[in-house]
Design a protein around this motif. Structure first.
Motif, short mmCIF file in Angstrom:
data_model
loop_
_atom_site.label_atom_id
_atom_site.label_comp_id
_atom_site.label_asym_id
_atom_site.label_seq_id
_atom_site.Cartn_x
_atom_site.Cartn_y
_atom_site.Cartn_z
N ALA A 292 0.81 -1.21 0.00
CA ALA A 292 0.00 0.00 0.00
C ALA A 292 0.85 1.27 0.00
O ALA A 292 0.47 2.27 -0.60
CB ALA A 292 -0.94 0.01 1.21
N LYS A 293 1.99 1.21 0.70
CA LYS A 293 2.80 2.43 0.82
C LYS A 293 4.16 2.07 1.42
O LYS A 293 4.30 1.05 2.11
CB LYS A 293 2.10 3.45 1.72
N GLN A 294 5.14 2.89 1.16
CA GLN A 294 6.40 2.82 1.89
C GLN A 294 6.77 4.24 2.32
O GLN A 294 6.56 5.19 1.58
CB GLN A 294 7.51 2.18 1.06
N TYR A 295 7.27 4.36 3.55
CA TYR A 295 7.60 5.67 4.09
C TYR A 295 8.68 5.53 5.15
O TYR A 295 8.96 4.42 5.64
CB TYR A 295 6.35 6.33 4.71
N GLU A 351 -0.28 4.92 10.87
CA GLU A 351 -0.66 4.14 9.69
C GLU A 351 -2.16 3.95 9.56
O GLU A 351 -2.66 3.72 8.45
CB GLU A 351 0.04 2.78 9.72
N LEU A 354 -3.85 6.02 7.04
CA LEU A 354 -3.68 5.50 5.68
C LEU A 354 -4.74 4.44 5.40
O LEU A 354 -5.35 4.44 4.32
CB LEU A 354 -2.27 4.91 5.53
#
Length: 361
Positions: A292-295, A351, A354
């Motif tokens: 879904a995402k990387q941060y 998170e 998100l």
């Protein structure tokens, strides 16, 4: 720590030079000549340190004045016992400083170290090791001080000169020899621990591996960026499965956290790490997940590149690890009502926004 003590000794050594000069000159030309030479050397030192280091060295001044006072009394009374007591009196002051530093909360030596070595940073572990060293020095130099007093009254001038001078520095050498061996032994233990410790990859913000480091080095405040995987497990109603961290955890004990979270091992790709962690933490296997995402997540102790995955395959969950105390689904309303109350980990609260956005779309 050993090199720091050597540097501190180098800083303090000039204060003893007037005494060295006196002993050398006294042997050849007598007490008066020795005192004049000590006064001249002490004065030159004060001026030199003042010009070169822009500071006034009180230790040099104290040693020179005490040498002159005791030497002068010895000359006036025609009795050298007062002068012979000088090294013992100085060492008595040293022992008092060591005693206070080693056995009380006020570490005078530590404060002196920070003053003379302005770039030095002493953490709690180093401070404890310093106190252990100071206790050893207190015992050794207290015994030497008593021996100097005894030599001043009952032994020959030659024996007193060796005991108060040469023996003192021999004992200093013994102390630093012991400290050196302790340091080597400690370093060997640390190296063995590092050799046996799990290695983690170091990455840039795009996820490319740029090196590796021991797990402890990634969690000690150096902020070495390393990758981790998080897996959020959702059911068809959009509820989120969370795990409760055991109370014996060092980080965020007793709080509810992401269903799966763990480090990527060195030489392991992200997807393999995700499958391994999912099985180890919640017994989940044969699932499909979407990135879904990387941060980048940064805390006081570490800096992580987080790869966030989401799955709806929850039926295979079976808790079997001591790393997880409890697990259950939380609805969106339940999560929102308990946000900011210390129930969830800060990382999960970050998170979950998100996740809510993904569900809304």
């Amino acid at each position: 720590m050993l090199s720091q003590r050597v540097q501190l000794l180098k800083k303090l050594l000039p204060g003893f030079i007037p005494l060295f000069v006196f002993i050398a000159v006294d042997e050849i030309w007598g007490t008066k000549a020795g005192l004049m030479a000590a006064l001249a050397i002490g004065s030159v030192e004060l001026v030199w340190i003042g010009i070169r280091e822009k500071r006034f060295d009180r230790f040099v001044l104290f040693d020179t004045i005490l040498l002159l006072v005791l030497g002068g009394v010895s000359i006036v009374l025609d009795n050298d016992i007062f002068f012979k007591m000088k090294p013992a009196l100085i060492e008595l002051i040293l022992c008092a400083i060591l005693a206070v530093s080693a056995f009380s909360r006020l570490n005078i030596v530590g404060l002196m170290s920070k003053r003379y070595l302005k770039d030095m940073v002493i953490d709690d572990g180093q401070m404890n090791r310093m106190r252990a060293s100071l206790r050893l020095m207190f015992v050794i130099f207290s015994g030497h001080t008593l021996l100097v007093f005894y030599a001043a009254f009952y032994l020959s001038s030659e024996a007193w000169a060796f005991i108060s001078g040469g023996l003192f520095y021999i004992l200093f050498g013994v102390v630093f020899g012991i400290e050196f061996l302790r340091h080597r032994k400690s370093q060997s233990k640390v190296q063995i621990a590092l050799d046996e410790e799990e290695m983690l990859p170091l990455v840039n913000e795009e996820g490319q591996v740029v090196g590796k480091a021991p797990r402890s080095a990634c969690h000690n405040g150096q902020k070495l960026l390393h990758p981790v995987v998080h897996l959020h497990v959702l059911n068809r109603q959009g509820a989120i499965y969370l795990q409760k961290r055991p109370m014996n955890k060092l980080v965020q004990p007793g709080k509810w956290d992401t269903a799966v979270g763990g480090h990527v091992a060195f030489g392991e790709d992200v997807h393999l790490s995700l499958k391994r962690e999912a099985w180890e933490e919640i017994g989940l296997k044969d699932f499909s997940a979407k990135l879904a995402k990387q941060y980048v997540w940064e805390s006081a102790l570490e800096r992580e590149l987080v790869f966030v995955f989401i799955t709806h395959d929850f039926k295979g969950i079976q808790l079997h690890s001591e790393e997880v105390e409890e697990g259950r689904f939380w609805t969106r309303n339940q999560i929102v009502k308990n946000m900011g109350k210390g129930i969830f980990t800060p990382n999960f609260e970050h998170e979950c926004h998100l996740l809510f956005n993904l569900n809304d779309h």
